[in-house]
Design a protein around this motif. Structure first.
Motif, PDB file in Angstrom:
ATOM      1  N   LYS A   1       0.435  -0.800   0.293  1.00  0.00           N
ATOM      2  CA  LYS A   1       0.018   0.177  -0.108  1.00  0.00           C
ATOM      3  C   LYS A   1       1.132   1.290  -0.533  1.00  0.00           C
ATOM      4  O   LYS A   1       0.614   2.776  -0.223  1.00  0.00           O
ATOM      5  CB  LYS A   1      -1.045  -0.094   1.422  1.00  0.00           C
ATOM      6  N   ASP A   2       2.643   0.970  -0.017  1.00  0.00           N
ATOM      7  CA  ASP A   2       3.050   2.318  -0.645  1.00  0.00           C
ATOM      8  C   ASP A   2       3.579   2.402  -1.670  1.00  0.00           C
ATOM      9  O   ASP A   2       3.956   1.436  -2.626  1.00  0.00           O
ATOM     10  CB  ASP A   2       4.034   1.538   0.969  1.00  0.00           C
TER      11      ASP A   2
ATOM     12  N   LEU B   1      -1.863   1.628  -8.431  1.00  0.00           N
ATOM     13  CA  LEU B   1      -1.882   0.049  -6.927  1.00  0.00           C
ATOM     14  C   LEU B   1      -3.044   0.714  -6.249  1.00  0.00           C
ATOM     15  O   LEU B   1      -3.666  -0.303  -5.652  1.00  0.00           O
ATOM     16  CB  LEU B   1      -1.356  -0.627  -7.551  1.00  0.00           C
ATOM     17  N   THR B   2      -2.133   1.200  -5.659  1.00  0.00           N
ATOM     18  CA  THR B   2      -2.468   1.848  -4.418  1.00  0.00           C
ATOM     19  C   THR B   2      -3.633   2.758  -3.855  1.00  0.00           C
ATOM     20  O   THR B   2      -4.477   1.992  -3.602  1.00  0.00           O
ATOM     21  CB  THR B   2      -1.155   2.541  -4.220  1.00  0.00           C
ATOM     22  N   LEU B   3      -3.664   3.186  -5.327  1.00  0.00           N
ATOM     23  CA  LEU B   3      -5.824   3.875  -5.286  1.00  0.00           C
ATOM     24  C   LEU B   3      -6.713   2.161  -5.537  1.00  0.00           C
ATOM     25  O   LEU B   3      -7.634   2.273  -4.585  1.00  0.00           O
ATOM     26  CB  LEU B   3      -5.620   4.479  -7.103  1.00  0.00           C
ATOM     27  N   LEU B   4      -6.399   1.332  -6.477  1.00  0.00           N
ATOM     28  CA  LEU B   4      -7.096   0.068  -6.332  1.00  0.00           C
ATOM     29  C   LEU B   4      -7.631   0.162  -5.664  1.00  0.00           C
ATOM     30  O   LEU B   4      -8.410  -0.525  -3.703  1.00  0.00           O
ATOM     31  CB  LEU B   4      -6.643  -0.801  -7.041  1.00  0.00           C
TER      32      LEU B   4
ATOM     33  N   VAL C   1      -4.205  -7.402  -1.385  1.00  0.00           N
ATOM     34  CA  VAL C   1      -4.874  -6.804  -0.718  1.00  0.00           C
ATOM     35  C   VAL C   1      -6.192  -6.442  -0.210  1.00  0.00           C
ATOM     36  O   VAL C   1      -7.038  -5.753   0.369  1.00  0.00           O
ATOM     37  CB  VAL C   1      -4.037  -5.093  -0.801  1.00  0.00           C
ATOM     38  N   GLY C   2      -7.056  -7.195  -0.638  1.00  0.00           N
ATOM     39  CA  GLY C   2      -8.604  -7.289  -0.762  1.00  0.00           C
ATOM     40  C   GLY C   2      -8.727  -8.932  -0.965  1.00  0.00           C
ATOM     41  O   GLY C   2      -8.196  -9.921  -0.238  1.00  0.00           O
TER      42      GLY C   2
END
Length: 241
Positions: free
Chosen positions: A21-22, A66-69, A98-99
């Protein structure tokens, strides 16, 4: 289509979620290790290309995307125009880490051996060889009531991009166009500009960072990712961006 090195996906599977997430970690550490496409050498820093997953993205754009997603609660994904499959498998593994992806579909007019292999051990992923510029594809889309995320990256003419967009605009909650800042893809730019005008319907994001050495050498901008998130989706999922 090239055979890509799917073993590199372990770098995503084994990464810490906090790192994923970074965007700085993604741009400077993870994504460069995965290996970029070298079929258009003028577009990419040479040291990043010609190995691995052969994905056609700038890490300095893709990491932010990707961090937005990771914030958008994506449970389903379709990619239209997958080439060798690098972007598709990276996005799959990232969103699953991440999900939790319930299903994903890769669509391309050409045959991708690596995606056939990937889908053979990922039961939630499917590869469909079909021309997105066809009634057959639009009939195929009738199988889906909705898809959280659809990336359009196939025909880069204005008419072709618009056809793909029109095909998925009603069922996709998050619509992504690739090459929105690519000076070689003015048709895609035009479609993206028209989407941005629908501000009552979408919240839009752009990731268009360029590598300075490429920009100076070629005097052109390349790639670029545009993300249009439906406002009703943000509200229904209580998404905070």
């Amino acid at each position: 289509m090239k055979e890509i090195d799917l073993s590199l996906l372990d770098l995503i599977k084994n990464a810490q979620i906090s790192d994923l997430k970074d965007e700085k970690y993604l741009e400077e550490n993870l994504l460069p290790k995965l290996g970029l496409n070298n079929e258009r050498p003028k577009m990419f820093p040479a040291e990043l290309t010609g190995f691995g997953l052969f994905f056609c993205q700038y890490p300095i754009q893709f990491g932010k995307y990707l961090t937005l997603l990771s914030k958008l609660k994506i449970n389903s994904y379709m990619e239209i125009g997958v080439r060798h499959g690098g972007t598709f498998v990276i996005t799959n593994e990232y969103l699953n880490k991440v999900g939790k992806l319930k299903f994903s579909v890769a669509v391309d007019i050409g045959y991708s051996p690596s995606l056939v292999k990937y889908c053979s051990y990922n039961p939630n992923a499917k590869f469909v060889q079909i021309n997105s510029q066809s009634k057959k594809f639009r009939n195929y889309l009738k199988n889906f009531e909705s898809i959280d995320l659809v990336l359009v990256d196939a025909d880069h003419t204005e008419a072709g991009c618009l056809y793909d967009y029109d095909s998925i605009k009603d069922i996709a909650n998050v619509i992504v166009l690739h090459d929105i800042s690519n000076d070689n893809c003015l048709g895609v730019k035009n479609v993206w500009e028209s989407i941005k005008k629908e501000s009552n319907k979408f919240v839009c994001f752009e990731f268009v960072n360029q590598y300075e050495q490429i920009l100076k050498k070629e005097n052109k901008q390349y790639l670029g990712i545009g993300v249009a998130v439906k406002r009703e989706y943000i509200k229904s999922k209580n998404i905070i961006i």
